[in-house]
Scaffold this active site. Structure first.
Site, mmCIF file in Angstrom:
data_model
loop_
_atom_site.group_PDB
_atom_site.id
_atom_site.type_symbol
_atom_site.label_atom_id
_atom_site.label_comp_id
_atom_site.label_asym_id
_atom_site.label_seq_id
_atom_site.Cartn_x
_atom_site.Cartn_y
_atom_site.Cartn_z
ATOM 1 N N ASN A 104 0.853 -1.190 0.000
ATOM 2 C CA ASN A 104 0.000 0.000 0.000
ATOM 3 C C ASN A 104 0.886 1.236 0.000
ATOM 4 O O ASN A 104 2.004 1.182 0.492
ATOM 5 C CB ASN A 104 -0.842 0.044 1.282
ATOM 6 C CG ASN A 104 -2.024 -0.887 1.210
ATOM 7 O OD1 ASN A 104 -2.509 -1.219 0.134
ATOM 8 N ND2 ASN A 104 -2.508 -1.316 2.358
ATOM 9 N N ASP A 120 -4.862 -5.662 2.274
ATOM 10 C CA ASP A 120 -6.032 -6.497 2.551
ATOM 11 C C ASP A 120 -5.903 -7.888 1.934
ATOM 12 O O ASP A 120 -6.564 -8.823 2.387
ATOM 13 C CB ASP A 120 -7.303 -5.813 2.028
ATOM 14 C CG ASP A 120 -7.686 -4.617 2.905
ATOM 15 O OD1 ASP A 120 -7.396 -4.662 4.109
ATOM 16 O OD2 ASP A 120 -8.245 -3.638 2.376
ATOM 17 N N LYS A 134 -16.962 2.010 9.246
ATOM 18 C CA LYS A 134 -15.761 1.281 9.659
ATOM 19 C C LYS A 134 -15.651 1.213 11.184
ATOM 20 O O LYS A 134 -15.314 0.185 11.755
ATOM 21 C CB LYS A 134 -14.537 1.998 9.093
ATOM 22 C CG LYS A 134 -13.496 1.070 8.537
ATOM 23 C CD LYS A 134 -12.456 1.819 7.739
ATOM 24 C CE LYS A 134 -12.599 1.560 6.259
ATOM 25 N NZ LYS A 134 -11.554 2.178 5.459
HETATM 26 N N1 CTP Z 1 -6.500 -2.720 9.426
HETATM 27 C C1 CTP Z 1 -5.899 -3.816 10.016
HETATM 28 N N2 CTP Z 1 -5.762 -4.981 9.294
HETATM 29 C C2 CTP Z 1 -6.185 -5.059 8.020
HETATM 30 C C3 CTP Z 1 -6.795 -3.935 7.412
HETATM 31 C C4 CTP Z 1 -6.928 -2.778 8.142
HETATM 32 O O1 CTP Z 1 -5.518 -3.749 11.164
HETATM 33 N N3 CTP Z 1 -6.028 -6.176 7.358
HETATM 34 C C5 CTP Z 1 -6.700 -1.497 10.239
HETATM 35 C C6 CTP Z 1 -5.888 -0.304 9.764
HETATM 36 O O2 CTP Z 1 -4.648 -0.239 10.459
HETATM 37 C C7 CTP Z 1 -6.796 0.857 10.134
HETATM 38 C C8 CTP Z 1 -8.184 0.297 9.999
HETATM 39 O O3 CTP Z 1 -8.051 -1.119 10.080
HETATM 40 O O4 CTP Z 1 -6.641 1.239 11.475
HETATM 41 C C9 CTP Z 1 -8.886 0.667 8.718
HETATM 42 O O5 CTP Z 1 -8.073 0.334 7.621
HETATM 43 P P1 CTP Z 1 -8.535 0.628 6.127
HETATM 44 O O6 CTP Z 1 -7.508 0.069 5.181
HETATM 45 O O7 CTP Z 1 -8.914 2.073 6.001
HETATM 46 O O8 CTP Z 1 -9.881 -0.179 6.064
HETATM 47 P P2 CTP Z 1 -10.236 -1.630 5.691
HETATM 48 O O9 CTP Z 1 -10.805 -2.263 6.912
HETATM 49 O O10 CTP Z 1 -9.080 -2.339 5.048
HETATM 50 O O11 CTP Z 1 -11.392 -1.367 4.634
HETATM 51 P P3 CTP Z 1 -11.298 -0.836 3.101
HETATM 52 O O12 CTP Z 1 -9.928 -1.217 2.594
HETATM 53 O O13 CTP Z 1 -12.405 -1.570 2.458
HETATM 54 O O14 CTP Z 1 -11.519 0.652 3.157
#
Ligand code: CTP
Length: 401
Positions: A213, A282, A340
């Site tokens: 990312n 993800d 979220k």
């Molecule tokens: N996060 C995590 N583990 C993952 C994905 C996200 O711990 N596999 C945590 C990130 O550190 C952040 C929060 O979840 O604090 C939100 O991350 P974000 O990437 O914005 O959201 P996602 O849950 O991945 O959703 P999306 O990608 O669909 O926006």
């Protein structure tokens, strides 16, 4: 004409004594001024042999004081006036001789008198040759100063100007700047154990390629720094970034999301507050090839499999620490952030627009908690992190009571 400082401006009296490391104090003065700290330099006679007061005056925008009998001070009591106007004193470099003076309460020049006639915190950054540092007399004097409540910013080890290698090198200007910020922050998280994840994760596709990312890690590192400044014990679990971690944090380097989860699992039982700033990938390749995948000329289909959600894992533990999430959104910031926060069962979520924040030294943040939302206008990430830590500390206390 110099600007009138705002009532919140922090004022540091920077004392320089004789030592080659005095050149680092010039950089230190510059960094402190850049961070909005007002610096008044005071130099001993020997310090003036290493760097000129004119340099410090130009960098701080203020005349430098060197003399106990300076007639510029209306009441001729420079030693009283200058400490009254200081929120802290930092002596950098502090020579072995000056440390001996401080330990014995001697006051035979302006700087030593100021250190004795103060009621603000005193920080001392020793700089000397290895043998002088190791000498029992110096160590005895340092122990006395620690007992007296003086903060000793222990020197590092390395090549010295005298040609020796060993302990005694004064800390770098950047490290000293951090120590000054720490002294100026309210100790809102004193003794709390804070776990921070930062940076991106990297998921290998083959030996040389991977999925990651966009994340510089700056916000996560700023949060770790701000938590340290607030008195917390900080463990920083970091994905691959090109940043220097704050020296006082316990740093655990990881690469993939699964490494990060394993490190978090190891730490979480010792954690009061978990701040998940990492941009965790993800998905990862369902099977990563050990060898470099050769190009065939045709298309290539990769099968991806979801990574664990680290924050969700922590937040749904039977006894979770206080959990703070971050959300970088590209659109519908408020709606997505609110969803979220609910989905991950978080008491607090900080959201920003990815396109404004990634890689930048500044960002605007919106905080969402049970009581509503708070907008933090665009500011340097270091300041933003300090505000976030203040909000976290307030919510954490409220939750406990
Ligand atoms: N996060 C995590 N583990 C993952 C994905 C996200 O711990 N596999 C945590 C990130 O550190 C952040 C929060 O979840 O604090 C939100 O991350 P974000 O990437 O914005 O959201 P996602 O849950 O991945 O959703 P999306 O990608 O669909 O926006």
């Amino acid at each position: 004409m110099a600007n009138t400082p705002s009532p919140t401006t922090r004022r540091l009296l920077l004392g320089l004594t004789g030592g080659v490391a005095a050149y680092k104090a010039t950089e230190l003065a510059r960094l402190l001024m850049q961070d909005g700290i007002e610096v008044q330099a005071v130099m001993t006679e020997s310090a003036c042999r290493f760097v000129g007061p004119a340099t410090l005056q130009a960098l701080t925008g203020k005349p430098v004081f060197t003399d106990l009998w300076d007639a510029r001070v209306a009441n001729n009591m420079a030693h009283i006036d200058l400490t009254r106007n200081a929120d802290a004193i930092l002596v950098a470099p502090a020579s072995a001789d000056f440390i001996a003076k401080l330990a014995n309460g001697l006051a035979d020049d302006l700087l030593s008198t100021l250190c004795l006639a103060r009621d603000c915190p005193l920080l001392v950054a020793p700089a000397m040759n290895r043998q002088m540092w190791e000498h029992p007399a110096t160590q005895r004097n340092l122990a006395t100063l620690r007992r007296d409540g003086v903060t000793i910013l222990n020197p590092g080890s390395g090549a010295q100007a005298c040609g020796e290698i060993g302990m005694g090198r004064m800390l770098e200007a950047r490290e000293l700047t951090e120590a000054v910020h720490t002294v100026f922050q309210p100790r809102l998280l004193q003794g709390k154990r804070v776990l921070v994840t930062a940076g991106p994760t990297y998921e290998a596709i083959d030996a040389v390629r991977g999925i990651t990312n966009s994340s510089s890690g700056k916000m996560g590192y700023a949060v770790a720094r701000a938590a340290l400044q607030a008195g917390a014990d900080v463990t920083l679990i970091s994905g691959p970034v090109c940043l220097q971690a704050p020296a006082a944090a316990r740093l655990i380097n990881v690469v993939s999301a699964r490494d990060m989860l394993a490190a978090v699992k190891n730490e979480v039982s010792r954690t009061d507050i978990f701040v998940s700033v990492a941009a965790v990938a993800d998905y990862r390749a369902a099977t990563a090839s050990k060898q470099k995948i050769k190009k065939t000329g045709g298309g290539l289909t990769l099968e991806l499999t979801p990574n664990p959600d680290i924050l969700e894992y922590v937040a749904t533990l039977p006894k979770p620490p206080f959990c703070v999430g971050f959300a970088a959104e590209t659109e519908n910031l408020e709606k997505n952030a609110a969803i979220k926060r609910r989905k991950k069962k978080l008491p607090l979520l900080a959201a920003n627009l990815a396109q404004d924040a990634i890689g930048s030294d500044e960002s605007a943040l919106t905080l969402f908690d049970d009581e509503g939302k708070y907008s933090l206008a665009k500011a340097p990430k270091v300041e933003q992190a300090q505000r976030l830590i203040q909000h976290i500390a307030a919510l954490y206390e409220k939750q406990k009571s």
